[in-house]
Scaffold this motif. Structure first.
Motif, PDB file in Angstrom:
ATOM      1  N   ARG A   1      13.073  26.098  59.524  1.00 35.93           N
ATOM      2  CA  ARG A   1      11.869  25.430  59.017  1.00 35.93           C
ATOM      3  C   ARG A   1      10.635  26.055  59.654  1.00 35.93           C
ATOM      4  O   ARG A   1      10.581  26.241  60.863  1.00 35.93           O
ATOM      5  CB  ARG A   1      11.904  23.936  59.330  1.00 35.93           C
ATOM      6  CG  ARG A   1      12.951  23.194  58.550  1.00 35.93           C
ATOM      7  CD  ARG A   1      12.602  21.727  58.435  1.00 35.93           C
ATOM      8  NE  ARG A   1      12.268  21.106  59.695  1.00 35.93           N
ATOM      9  CZ  ARG A   1      12.600  19.858  60.008  1.00 35.93           C
ATOM     10  NH1 ARG A   1      13.283  19.133  59.174  1.00 35.93           N
ATOM     11  NH2 ARG A   1      12.244  19.340  61.158  1.00 35.93           N
ATOM     12  N   ILE A   2       9.672  26.367  58.839  1.00 31.96           N
ATOM     13  CA  ILE A   2       8.377  26.827  59.333  1.00 31.96           C
ATOM     14  C   ILE A   2       7.568  25.593  59.699  1.00 31.96           C
ATOM     15  O   ILE A   2       7.538  24.615  58.954  1.00 31.96           O
ATOM     16  CB  ILE A   2       7.660  27.653  58.260  1.00 31.96           C
ATOM     17  CG1 ILE A   2       8.507  28.873  57.896  1.00 31.96           C
ATOM     18  CG2 ILE A   2       6.283  28.074  58.721  1.00 31.96           C
ATOM     19  CD1 ILE A   2       8.005  29.611  56.677  1.00 31.96           C
ATOM     20  N   CYS A   3       6.916  25.621  60.846  1.00 26.86           N
ATOM     21  CA  CYS A   3       6.166  24.452  61.306  1.00 26.86           C
ATOM     22  C   CYS A   3       5.046  24.117  60.320  1.00 26.86           C
ATOM     23  O   CYS A   3       4.157  24.942  60.062  1.00 26.86           O
ATOM     24  CB  CYS A   3       5.592  24.717  62.692  1.00 26.86           C
ATOM     25  SG  CYS A   3       4.697  23.307  63.369  1.00 26.86           S
ATOM     26  N   LEU A   4       5.089  22.921  59.765  1.00 27.69           N
ATOM     27  CA  LEU A   4       4.116  22.506  58.765  1.00 27.69           C
ATOM     28  C   LEU A   4       2.697  22.466  59.348  1.00 27.69           C
ATOM     29  O   LEU A   4       1.733  22.893  58.701  1.00 27.69           O
ATOM     30  CB  LEU A   4       4.500  21.137  58.196  1.00 27.69           C
ATOM     31  CG  LEU A   4       3.624  20.586  57.071  1.00 27.69           C
ATOM     32  CD1 LEU A   4       3.631  21.518  55.874  1.00 27.69           C
ATOM     33  CD2 LEU A   4       4.100  19.196  56.665  1.00 27.69           C
ATOM     34  N   LYS A   5       2.566  21.977  60.572  1.00 27.61           N
ATOM     35  CA  LYS A   5       1.241  21.884  61.178  1.00 27.61           C
ATOM     36  C   LYS A   5       0.620  23.266  61.359  1.00 27.61           C
ATOM     37  O   LYS A   5      -0.564  23.482  61.084  1.00 27.61           O
ATOM     38  CB  LYS A   5       1.338  21.159  62.525  1.00 27.61           C
ATOM     39  CG  LYS A   5       1.707  19.682  62.400  1.00 27.61           C
ATOM     40  CD  LYS A   5       1.832  19.045  63.767  1.00 27.61           C
ATOM     41  CE  LYS A   5       2.222  17.567  63.645  1.00 27.61           C
ATOM     42  NZ  LYS A   5       2.406  16.939  64.974  1.00 27.61           N
ATOM     43  N   ASP A   6       1.427  24.214  61.850  1.00 24.01           N
ATOM     44  CA  ASP A   6       0.922  25.568  62.042  1.00 24.01           C
ATOM     45  C   ASP A   6       0.542  26.204  60.717  1.00 24.01           C
ATOM     46  O   ASP A   6      -0.473  26.912  60.614  1.00 24.01           O
ATOM     47  CB  ASP A   6       1.979  26.427  62.742  1.00 24.01           C
ATOM     48  CG  ASP A   6       2.138  26.057  64.208  1.00 24.01           C
ATOM     49  OD1 ASP A   6       1.349  25.225  64.701  1.00 24.01           O
ATOM     50  OD2 ASP A   6       3.057  26.591  64.850  1.00 24.01           O
TER      51      ASP A   6
END
Length: 502
Positions: free
Chosen positions: A213-218
């Protein structure tokens, strides 16, 4: 380099910890002679038992055009299990009970196993004693009929496999994941993890199969910065914005996938066996999965030119009979040729002398049962200190497993694991075993260990709501699954496999 044969061992001469060290940790296949304790698979050899216990359940069955064609081509029909068995008893060799999708439970998560196996789950342990700490992903029963041998098609699994032959003969032709780039897979390989787990473009995972998962916040922060640069007229800002939008789309896509993870395949478009037999609906061949090879074995001489790099000289052959098992780690390519037997069955309460007419025969049936396990990642190539109590670097699958269990399953699972590990206390230590059992018993919720960023999600539900908000704005929807960027380098050097060379 000359390939060695796969080791053959007796099941009752090896402990679970020694098996873990020699085969699971080393990522080596192994042929095992013997049965699994506390299993009643022998009942299944009489097809009337399966008819009686779970004949009313609908299963997905593969169909091939004739007795010599291969399976594994996505030609599926739906059938009641008893109808399928009747066709086998009538002599059909064109049907094969293969991988079944578990149903969804009340909470939307997948059940532990297909519904018809649930009906006979008291016949087998959830955890085979030889592999007590590997987390099961699925269970499956394979049944077909062939007098001359039917082929599964060359492919690899994404999970570790314990394959148990109940009837007939199974010939495995296997190749290690180290040779994956020469196997002419239908999908584009992006990663071969150290434990053999193979990933394809658009479907990256960690080595143990956890979703990347790619960090949503980043991703959202990067998008905001790139948008500001575009407004400020920064050179190359539009390219940065394009990449930021792609990254956010991937992050949202993975969030949606997690909340819809493991969904069973849609069977609505699959015709019933009766519709197919009455010519009302044809069987449509579906595209083969990415993990299947374009190569059809045996590779005929006139086909060699089409696949010049195929490592035909590296093939290892393993022959399995009833009462024998094969442990095959994730990523090992295999073609399975199945040949049926002539199993003689006694009609109950009848004269059953050798030549009695009360003996019936369901000729040429082959049958196997298998366990699939999430592939352990604390293995050779990453961990040089094998520990059967710590096969995974994350608790992700352990917690996922506990959430999939019913109350009775939890009791059965805990009892089986305690029984198996109690035998290892002298070797592993009483304290260590009890700590593991306590951890296993209390795990409940899936953690966010699949995150790729440094900061874990503070509130996954809030992130998912954000995900849905972006989805409604038209950026991404639940049915969009676009290819992701390459997130891991390919591990061409797999040291654990050097053990198979001489």
């Amino acid at each position: 380099m000359e390939w060695k044969m796969v080791d053959e061992i007796l099941a009752d001469t090896v402990t679970a910890s020694s098996f873990f060290l020699s085969y699971v940790h080393a990522r080596k296949p192994c042929k095992i002679k013997g049965s699994i304790p506390d299993a009643s698979y022998d009942k299944w050899k009489d097809l009337s038992y399966l008819k009686e216990r779970c004949g009313s359940f609908v299963v997905k069955v593969e169909h091939r055009e004739d007795d010599h064609a291969s399976f594994g081509r996505g030609r599926a029909v739906l059938s009641r299990l008893d109808t399928f068995i009747s066709r086998l008893e009538e002599g059909s060799q064109q049907l094969y009970l293969t991988t079944q999708n578990p149903d969804h439970g009340p909470d939307g998560r997948l059940e532990l196993m297909p519904a018809f196996l649930r009906e006979i789950s008291s016949d087998f342990p959830l955890h085979p004693p030889l592999l007590p700490t590997l987390i099961p992903s699925n269970y499956n029963l394979w049944v077909g009929s062939s007098r001359v041998g039917s082929s599964s098609g060359l492919h690899h699994d994404f999970h570790d496999n314990l394959y148990i032959v109940l009837r007939g003969t199974k010939k495995f032709q296997i190749y290690p994941p180290q040779l994956a780039h020469s196997m002419y897979t239908r999908g584009k390989i992006t990663t071969v993890h150290h434990n053999g787990r193979i990933c394809y473009e658009g479907n990256e995972t960690h080595a143990d199969g956890r979703p990347v998962r790619i960090c949503l916040k980043d991703a959202k922060a990067e998008l905001a910065i790139s948008e500001e640069e575009v407004l400020s007229g920064v050179a190359s800002a539009h390219e940065r914005l394009r990449r930021a939008e792609e990254r956010l789309e991937q992050a949202l896509d993975s969030m949606l996938d997690d909340h819809d993870s493991g969904s069973a395949a849609d069977d609505e478009e699959i015709p019933s066996l009766e519709e197919f037999e009455s010519k009302k609906q044809d069987v449509q061949e579906q595209p083969a999965p990415a993990s299947f090879s374009h190569v059809m074995l045996p590779l005929a001489g006139n086909c060699r030119a089409c696949f010049p790099d195929f490592p035909i000289d590296k093939e290892i052959e393993v022959l399995l009979q009833p009462g024998e098992m094969l442990y095959l780690p994730a990523g090992w390519f295999h073609n399975v040729v199945s040949i049926g037997d002539s199993f003689r069955i006694h009609d109950s309460n009848q004269d059953c002398k050798p030549n009695s007419p009360n003996l019936r025969s369901d000729t040429s049936v082959h049958m196997a049962f298998n366990y699939w396990f999430h592939p352990p990642d604390c293995v050779y190539g990453k961990s040089n200190e094998p520990n059967i109590l710590h096969p995974y670097s994350s608790d992700y699958w352990l917690k996922d497993w506990k959430r999939r269990l019913s109350h009775n399953d939890k009791l059965k699972s805990n009892a089986e694991l305690r029984k198996s590990l109690n035998k290892l206390k002298d070797e592993l230590g009483d304290k260590e075993v009890e700590q593991y059992l306590a951890k296993f018993s209390t795990a409940e919720d899936v953690s966010d260990d699949s995150n790729d960023c440094d900061d874990s999600y503070d509130n996954e539900d809030d992130d998912f709501e954000d995900c849905l908000e972006y989805s409604q704005d038209g950026m991404i929807s639940n049915d969009q699954h676009k290819s992701g960027e390459k997130l891991h380098s390919v591990h061409d050097d797999m040291p654990g496999l050097c053990l198979l060379f001489s």
